[in-house]
Write an enzyme that holds these catalytic residues in place. Sequence first.
Site, mmCIF file in Angstrom:
data_model
loop_
_atom_site.group_PDB
_atom_site.id
_atom_site.type_symbol
_atom_site.label_atom_id
_atom_site.label_comp_id
_atom_site.label_asym_id
_atom_site.label_seq_id
_atom_site.Cartn_x
_atom_site.Cartn_y
_atom_site.Cartn_z
ATOM 1 C CG ASP A 71 -3.276 -2.529 -1.101
ATOM 2 O OD1 ASP A 71 -2.401 -3.409 -1.197
ATOM 3 O OD2 ASP A 71 -3.024 -1.303 -1.079
ATOM 4 C CB SER A 72 -2.412 -8.021 -3.272
ATOM 5 O OG SER A 72 -2.770 -8.752 -2.127
ATOM 6 C CG ASP A 110 -2.673 -3.604 2.778
ATOM 7 O OD1 ASP A 110 -1.831 -3.075 3.528
ATOM 8 O OD2 ASP A 110 -2.365 -4.259 1.764
ATOM 9 C CE LYS A 169 0.722 -4.772 3.946
ATOM 10 N NZ LYS A 169 0.818 -3.856 2.775
ATOM 11 C CD GLU A 229 5.901 -5.394 -2.441
ATOM 12 O OE1 GLU A 229 5.085 -5.009 -1.575
ATOM 13 O OE2 GLU A 229 5.554 -5.771 -3.569
HETATM 14 O O1 KIV Z 1 -1.312 -6.139 -0.557
HETATM 15 C C1 KIV Z 1 -0.572 -7.093 -0.324
HETATM 16 O O2 KIV Z 1 -0.904 -8.255 -0.529
HETATM 17 C C2 KIV Z 1 0.749 -6.813 0.196
HETATM 18 C C3 KIV Z 1 1.746 -7.910 0.051
HETATM 19 C C4 KIV Z 1 2.356 -7.793 -1.279
HETATM 20 C C5 KIV Z 1 2.696 -7.933 1.146
HETATM 21 O O3 KIV Z 1 1.020 -5.742 0.657
#
Ligand code: KIV
Length: 276
Positions: free
Chosen positions: A56-57, A95, A124, A193
Amino acid sequence: MYTQLEQRGMSEPPVNVSTLRSMKEKGEPIACLTAYDASYAALVDIAGVDLVLVGDSLGMVIQGHDTTVPVTVDDVVYHSRAVARGLRRAFLVADMPFMSYTNPEQALDNAVRLMQDGGAMMIKLEGGEGQVDIVEHLARHDIPVCAHVGLKPQSVHKIGGFKVQGRESKQAQEMLVVAKRLQDAGADIVLLECVPNEVGASITSALEVPVIGIGAGPEVDGQILVLYDILDITQGRTPRFVRNFQSGHDSPLGAVQAFVQAVRERKYPAPEHCFS
Ligand code: KIV
């Protein structure tokens, strides 16, 4: 019938949960990156990345938001579907966005969307004690789960910023207990993290499932970074754990290959990327 999943025309078989578990057992570092589209997915796959996360980044690096909070399930499904088309060998994790897993039933519905519409092989979610029943429910329905602990970016407004977690021994101990509870509830991977090296090391040695770190020091089972950070596309200040792999390489493929090699040889992270 089974050969499609196992071969997909590759000399090397696709990565699956057993591959990742056996890499942990053998002490082979797992190289992971985010990706958000088919072209970069194909590139990171060719470079030898084992696990690709549609994080979700994407809310920050693709959509330009300040946090991951505005990302929706539709957004992740869209990007995951594109990434799935680019991958041949790497394992695809997607995510669960903010507020998409507030109860077990909602979590199951959204996880099914990420897998059926988005092509994800695992979902995730950011987990604490409050998510143990959700992980249990997903695992009971054979949904592979990665539990994200430590700094949880979806909680940024609650914790007051993107900060290192687990510096105090009480908080580090609680994190270890929660990580174990999530594993026992059925999580197949733990993502950790922004924690001090010793917290990364102690959680990794206490768990049977692979622990993938981002800013969690060298003694975890694998490393993950945001693709645009390592390619030096991200503007402004990047977190301490980021290394610019584009520097010294004349193509994005060269940069990603350098990342994979540095992870495999345990040359990344170096002390300057770590927290104490
Ligand atoms: O959303 C994402 O890219 C993440 C990474 C920072 C591991 O959770």
